[in-house]
Design a protein around this motif. Structure first.
Motif, PDB file in Angstrom:
ATOM      1  N   GLN A  53      84.503  74.718  90.901  1.00 17.53           N
ATOM      2  CA  GLN A  53      83.841  74.672  89.586  1.00 17.53           C
ATOM      3  C   GLN A  53      83.947  73.273  88.969  1.00 17.53           C
ATOM      4  O   GLN A  53      83.018  72.793  88.323  1.00 17.53           O
ATOM      5  CB  GLN A  53      84.447  75.720  88.665  1.00 17.53           C
ATOM      6  CG  GLN A  53      84.078  77.115  89.124  1.00 17.53           C
ATOM      7  CD  GLN A  53      84.406  78.188  88.104  1.00 17.53           C
ATOM      8  OE1 GLN A  53      84.727  77.896  86.969  1.00 17.53           O
ATOM      9  NE2 GLN A  53      84.333  79.440  88.515  1.00 17.53           N
ATOM     10  N   LYS A  54      85.083  72.637  89.216  1.00 19.64           N
ATOM     11  CA  LYS A  54      85.281  71.272  88.717  1.00 19.64           C
ATOM     12  C   LYS A  54      84.284  70.326  89.399  1.00 19.64           C
ATOM     13  O   LYS A  54      83.663  69.476  88.758  1.00 19.64           O
ATOM     14  CB  LYS A  54      86.723  70.833  89.041  1.00 19.64           C
ATOM     15  CG  LYS A  54      87.350  70.010  87.951  1.00 19.64           C
ATOM     16  CD  LYS A  54      88.828  69.875  88.205  1.00 19.64           C
ATOM     17  CE  LYS A  54      89.272  68.462  87.854  1.00 19.64           C
ATOM     18  NZ  LYS A  54      90.590  68.152  88.349  1.00 19.64           N
ATOM     19  N   TRP A  55      84.129  70.537  90.706  1.00 14.96           N
ATOM     20  CA  TRP A  55      83.166  69.720  91.469  1.00 14.96           C
ATOM     21  C   TRP A  55      81.768  69.892  90.874  1.00 14.96           C
ATOM     22  O   TRP A  55      81.068  68.904  90.632  1.00 14.96           O
ATOM     23  CB  TRP A  55      83.180  70.161  92.947  1.00 14.96           C
ATOM     24  CG  TRP A  55      82.030  69.588  93.727  1.00 14.96           C
ATOM     25  CD1 TRP A  55      81.977  68.353  94.313  1.00 14.96           C
ATOM     26  CD2 TRP A  55      80.760  70.200  93.961  1.00 14.96           C
ATOM     27  NE1 TRP A  55      80.742  68.165  94.893  1.00 14.96           N
ATOM     28  CE2 TRP A  55      79.975  69.278  94.702  1.00 14.96           C
ATOM     29  CE3 TRP A  55      80.187  71.428  93.632  1.00 14.96           C
ATOM     30  CZ2 TRP A  55      78.668  69.554  95.108  1.00 14.96           C
ATOM     31  CZ3 TRP A  55      78.886  71.701  94.037  1.00 14.96           C
ATOM     32  CH2 TRP A  55      78.139  70.778  94.760  1.00 14.96           C
ATOM     33  N   THR A  60      77.020  67.655  87.949  1.00 13.79           N
ATOM     34  CA  THR A  60      75.844  67.913  87.109  1.00 13.79           C
ATOM     35  C   THR A  60      75.846  67.078  85.810  1.00 13.79           C
ATOM     36  O   THR A  60      74.897  67.170  85.027  1.00 13.79           O
ATOM     37  CB  THR A  60      75.737  69.416  86.744  1.00 13.79           C
ATOM     38  OG1 THR A  60      76.974  69.833  86.192  1.00 13.79           O
ATOM     39  CG2 THR A  60      75.387  70.265  87.941  1.00 13.79           C
ATOM     40  N   VAL A  61      76.902  66.301  85.619  1.00 15.43           N
ATOM     41  CA  VAL A  61      76.962  65.469  84.401  1.00 15.43           C
ATOM     42  C   VAL A  61      75.717  64.576  84.333  1.00 15.43           C
ATOM     43  O   VAL A  61      75.375  63.897  85.312  1.00 15.43           O
ATOM     44  CB  VAL A  61      78.227  64.579  84.395  1.00 15.43           C
ATOM     45  CG1 VAL A  61      78.171  63.590  83.235  1.00 15.43           C
ATOM     46  CG2 VAL A  61      79.475  65.421  84.291  1.00 15.43           C
ATOM     47  N   LYS A  66      70.831  70.808  83.520  1.00 15.08           N
ATOM     48  CA  LYS A  66      72.239  71.030  83.893  1.00 15.08           C
ATOM     49  C   LYS A  66      72.618  72.514  83.829  1.00 15.08           C
ATOM     50  O   LYS A  66      73.169  73.082  84.767  1.00 15.08           O
ATOM     51  CB  LYS A  66      73.101  70.206  82.927  1.00 15.08           C
ATOM     52  CG  LYS A  66      74.573  70.258  83.160  1.00 15.08           C
ATOM     53  CD  LYS A  66      75.255  69.281  82.200  1.00 15.08           C
ATOM     54  CE  LYS A  66      76.746  69.242  82.354  1.00 15.08           C
ATOM     55  NZ  LYS A  66      77.397  70.502  82.096  1.00 15.08           N
ATOM     56  N   GLN A  67      72.269  73.144  82.672  1.00 20.41           N
ATOM     57  CA  GLN A  67      72.671  74.545  82.489  1.00 20.41           C
ATOM     58  C   GLN A  67      72.012  75.458  83.521  1.00 20.41           C
ATOM     59  O   GLN A  67      72.654  76.337  84.107  1.00 20.41           O
ATOM     60  CB  GLN A  67      72.321  75.001  81.060  1.00 20.41           C
ATOM     61  CG  GLN A  67      72.943  76.329  80.668  1.00 20.41           C
ATOM     62  CD  GLN A  67      74.464  76.314  80.830  1.00 20.41           C
ATOM     63  OE1 GLN A  67      75.139  75.454  80.262  1.00 20.41           O
ATOM     64  NE2 GLN A  67      75.001  77.238  81.622  1.00 20.41           N
ATOM     65  N   GLU A  68      70.715  75.228  83.771  1.00 22.97           N
ATOM     66  CA  GLU A  68      69.983  76.076  84.719  1.00 22.97           C
ATOM     67  C   GLU A  68      70.595  75.949  86.120  1.00 22.97           C
ATOM     68  O   GLU A  68      70.758  76.932  86.838  1.00 22.97           O
ATOM     69  CB  GLU A  68      68.493  75.678  84.780  1.00 22.97           C
ATOM     70  CG  GLU A  68      67.675  76.066  83.555  1.00 22.97           C
ATOM     71  CD  GLU A  68      67.943  75.187  82.341  1.00 22.97           C
ATOM     72  OE1 GLU A  68      68.644  74.161  82.469  1.00 22.97           O
ATOM     73  OE2 GLU A  68      67.460  75.540  81.245  1.00 22.97           O
ATOM     74  N   VAL A  72      72.596  78.903  88.422  1.00 18.62           N
ATOM     75  CA  VAL A  72      72.279  79.273  89.811  1.00 18.62           C
ATOM     76  C   VAL A  72      73.541  79.230  90.661  1.00 18.62           C
ATOM     77  O   VAL A  72      73.832  80.156  91.432  1.00 18.62           O
ATOM     78  CB  VAL A  72      71.202  78.330  90.403  1.00 18.62           C
ATOM     79  CG1 VAL A  72      71.057  78.555  91.909  1.00 18.62           C
ATOM     80  CG2 VAL A  72      69.868  78.536  89.705  1.00 18.62           C
ATOM     81  N   PHE A  73      74.327  78.172  90.480  1.00 17.46           N
ATOM     82  CA  PHE A  73      75.554  78.066  91.284  1.00 17.46           C
ATOM     83  C   PHE A  73      76.539  79.190  90.965  1.00 17.46           C
ATOM     84  O   PHE A  73      77.160  79.750  91.864  1.00 17.46           O
ATOM     85  CB  PHE A  73      76.214  76.688  91.091  1.00 17.46           C
ATOM     86  CG  PHE A  73      75.721  75.693  92.096  1.00 17.46           C
ATOM     87  CD1 PHE A  73      76.362  75.525  93.324  1.00 17.46           C
ATOM     88  CD2 PHE A  73      74.579  74.939  91.845  1.00 17.46           C
ATOM     89  CE1 PHE A  73      75.885  74.629  94.270  1.00 17.46           C
ATOM     90  CE2 PHE A  73      74.102  74.033  92.779  1.00 17.46           C
ATOM     91  CZ  PHE A  73      74.751  73.876  93.994  1.00 17.46           C
TER      92      PHE A  73
END
Ligand code: ATP
Ligand code: SKM
Ligand code: MG
Length: 262
Positions: A53-55, A60-61, A66-68, A72-73
């Motif tokens: 999750q950190k990766w 995505t920064v 980003k949110q979309e 999905v992930f």
């Protein structure tokens, strides 16, 4: 090819790439699960999940949508847990045992870590009746409540791979035990009276314990129930001094071994 067709074709190409990568990823998840199963390695690795999750967050920064992308992930990660559960378990899990032995806690852990659906019997019954378990006991009596439990267990029989957090008294009725064994594995969680008192002393939603919060009462009721609990259990897990992760690791191993023995 006009411009619109060219753009549509690019999207289709992306879909094909995503699909191929996803199938490959899912295959990888299956392989890791089987490897862990065969080599006795832990199934639940929270640190690893946190790392992934950190990766994702760092990758995505500053990226568009980003949110979309993250949504999905997260859906992929949840799917991976389901794939893991499907590789490990292929029956319903009925958690039985004395009040406070940890049925709801274990069910919640399996829900979070393996995306398994949870059926909280007490909660469902309370919701259907529109009153707390304590009120059902008071207004309609215990026998009425026991009938509701049996009815609900029959319904659960048509589900697959769900975790059922049973009411503490479910295993006392032979017809309930027969119903559970039709579709799953019965897992008895145990704890000594001192542990049960410690875990339940501040709660007020267990009518049988409400005015009886003492080691003596718990020990006596537990002893009265022991034979039935043990006879109903396919698997027994002692929970004293163990955390939920340790209990669930043991549970998955034992359910697999039980399933292979059958
Ligand atoms: N292994 C454990 N170690 C420490 N605390 C625990 C453990 N398992 C459960 N608990 C705590 O004990 C309390 C009772 O647990 P839980 O509600 O899961 O029991 P239960 O078996 O579902 O009880 P009931 O039959 O009344 O529904 C909770 O506060 C929970 O956080
Ligand atoms: O052990 C029991 O008999 C009970 C346990 C709770 O989960 C509730 O189902 C109810 O309070 C009865
Ligand atoms: Mg519970």
């Amino acid at each position: 090819m006009n411009e619109l067709d060219r753009l549509k074709s690019k999207i289709r190409q992306c879909d094909a790439t995503i699909l191929e990568a996803l199938l490959e990823r899912n295959k990888g998840i299956e392989e890791i699960t089987l490897y862990k199963k065969e080599h006795g390695l832990p199934f639940f690795q929270r640190e690893q999940e946190m790392g992934i999750q950190k990766w994702l967050k760092s990758e995505t920064v500053g990226k568009p949508h980003k949110q979309e992308v993250e949504d999905v992930f997260f859906s992929i990660y949840k799917g991976a847990k389901k794939i893991q559960a499907e590789k490990l378990l292929d029956q319903n899990i009925f958690l039985i045992g004395f009040m406070g032995c940890g049925k709801s806690t274990v069910a919640d852990f399996l829900n979070r870590e393996l995306s398994m659906e949870v059926i909280e019997m007490d909660q469902i019954i309370a919701k259907r009746e529109g009153m707390s378990i304590s009120d059902i006991f008071e207004v309609h009596g215990e026998a009425y409540f026991r009938e509701l439990e049996t009815k609900l267990l029959k319904e659960v029989g048509s589900c697959s791979r769900v975790v059922v957090s049973c009411g503490g008294g479910v295993a006392m009725r032979d017809c309930n035990v027969a119903e559970m064994k039709k579709s799953g594995c019965t897992v008895l969680l145990t704890a000594c009276p001192e542990t049960i008192l410690q875990r339940t002393k501040d709660d007020h939603d267990r009518p049988l314990l409400e005015k009886n919060k003492s080691i003596e009462f718990i020990a006596e009721l537990m002893e009265k129930r022991r034979e039935k609990y043990e006879a109903a259990a396919d698997i027994i897990i002692e929970t004293d001094g163990k955390n939920k992760k340790e209990i669930c690791e043991e549970l998955v191993r034992k359910v697999i071994a039980w399933s292979e023995r059958r």
